[in-house]
Design a protein around this motif. Structure first.
Motif, PDB file in Angstrom:
ATOM      1  N   LEU A 110      23.737 -31.865  15.739  1.00 36.25           N
ATOM      2  CA  LEU A 110      23.529 -31.135  15.997  1.00 36.25           C
ATOM      3  C   LEU A 110      24.384 -30.891  14.647  1.00 36.25           C
ATOM      4  N   TYR A 111      24.253 -29.720  14.590  1.00 36.23           N
ATOM      5  CA  TYR A 111      24.706 -28.783  12.966  1.00 36.23           C
ATOM      6  C   TYR A 111      24.879 -27.321  13.530  1.00 36.23           C
ATOM      7  N   TYR A 112      25.866 -26.661  13.017  1.00 35.17           N
ATOM      8  CA  TYR A 112      26.645 -25.566  13.231  1.00 35.17           C
ATOM      9  C   TYR A 112      26.452 -24.912  11.817  1.00 35.17           C
ATOM     10  N   ALA A 113      26.397 -23.313  11.995  1.00 34.78           N
ATOM     11  CA  ALA A 113      27.248 -22.235  10.604  1.00 34.78           C
ATOM     12  C   ALA A 113      28.649 -22.190  11.251  1.00 34.78           C
ATOM     13  N   ASP A 114      29.573 -22.506  10.770  1.00 35.03           N
ATOM     14  CA  ASP A 114      30.762 -21.362  10.496  1.00 35.03           C
ATOM     15  C   ASP A 114      31.486 -20.931  11.184  1.00 35.03           C
ATOM     16  N   SER A 115      30.395 -19.964  10.878  1.00 34.85           N
ATOM     17  CA  SER A 115      30.241 -18.826  12.041  1.00 34.85           C
ATOM     18  C   SER A 115      30.817 -18.573  13.705  1.00 34.85           C
ATOM     19  N   VAL A 116      29.767 -19.455  13.700  1.00 29.87           N
ATOM     20  CA  VAL A 116      29.608 -19.428  15.448  1.00 29.87           C
ATOM     21  C   VAL A 116      30.152 -20.964  16.355  1.00 29.87           C
ATOM     22  N   LYS A 117      30.334 -21.769  15.003  1.00 28.76           N
ATOM     23  CA  LYS A 117      31.058 -23.319  15.265  1.00 28.76           C
ATOM     24  C   LYS A 117      32.033 -23.394  16.146  1.00 28.76           C
ATOM     25  N   GLY A 118      32.045 -24.474  17.467  1.00 21.13           N
ATOM     26  CA  GLY A 118      33.300 -23.836  18.584  1.00 21.13           C
ATOM     27  C   GLY A 118      32.937 -22.774  19.342  1.00 21.13           C
ATOM     28  N   ARG A 119      31.636 -22.018  18.691  1.00 20.19           N
ATOM     29  CA  ARG A 119      31.431 -20.962  20.290  1.00 20.19           C
ATOM     30  C   ARG A 119      30.143 -20.801  20.793  1.00 20.19           C
TER      31      ARG A 119
END
Length: 125
Positions: A57-66
């Motif tokens: 899984l790979y997320y942008a920092d702006s949405v990580k954790g949300r």
């Protein structure tokens, strides 16, 4: 290949939405899938991606954790669970399928060949 998003809408800040994308036309399970978003007048932005076996899984920092991306290959769907939404998450959200099967997942939009029509998400403050 066809990708169809659903689940967008209007939500208050702090709320949640779940986007879904249904794929058809080729072996869905063999391809990495991603979510991107775009605000009018701005460049398309990577949000999240999931590998063809679902293990990466790979997320942008702006949405990580949300935000959480997931896939159900039996149903040829990919979902994006969005929690703790902020007004800056307002955008049209697109799902996309990578060009080649079995590759390393990436957030580079150029690696994605097929795109859905988009679904609007509006987060009010």
């Amino acid at each position: 290949v066809q990708l169809v998003e659903s689940g967008g809408g209007l939500v208050q800040a702090g709320g949640s939405l779940r986007l879904s994308c249904a794929g058809s036309g080729r072996a869905f399970s063999s391809y990495n899938m991603g979510w991107f978003r775009q605000v009018p007048g701005k460049e398309r932005e990577f949000v999240a991606a999931i590998s063809w076996r679902g293990g990466n899984l790979y997320y942008a920092d702006s949405v990580k954790g949300r935000f959480t991306i997931s896939r159900d290959d039996a149903k040829s769907t990919v979902a994006l669970q969005m929690n703790s939404l902020k007004p800056e998450d307002t955008a049209v959200y697109y799902c996309a399928s990578e060009k080649y099967p079995g590759t390393t997942v990436t957030g580079d939009g150029g690696a994605y060949e097929y795109w859905g029509q988009g679904t609007q998400v509006i987060v009010s403050s």
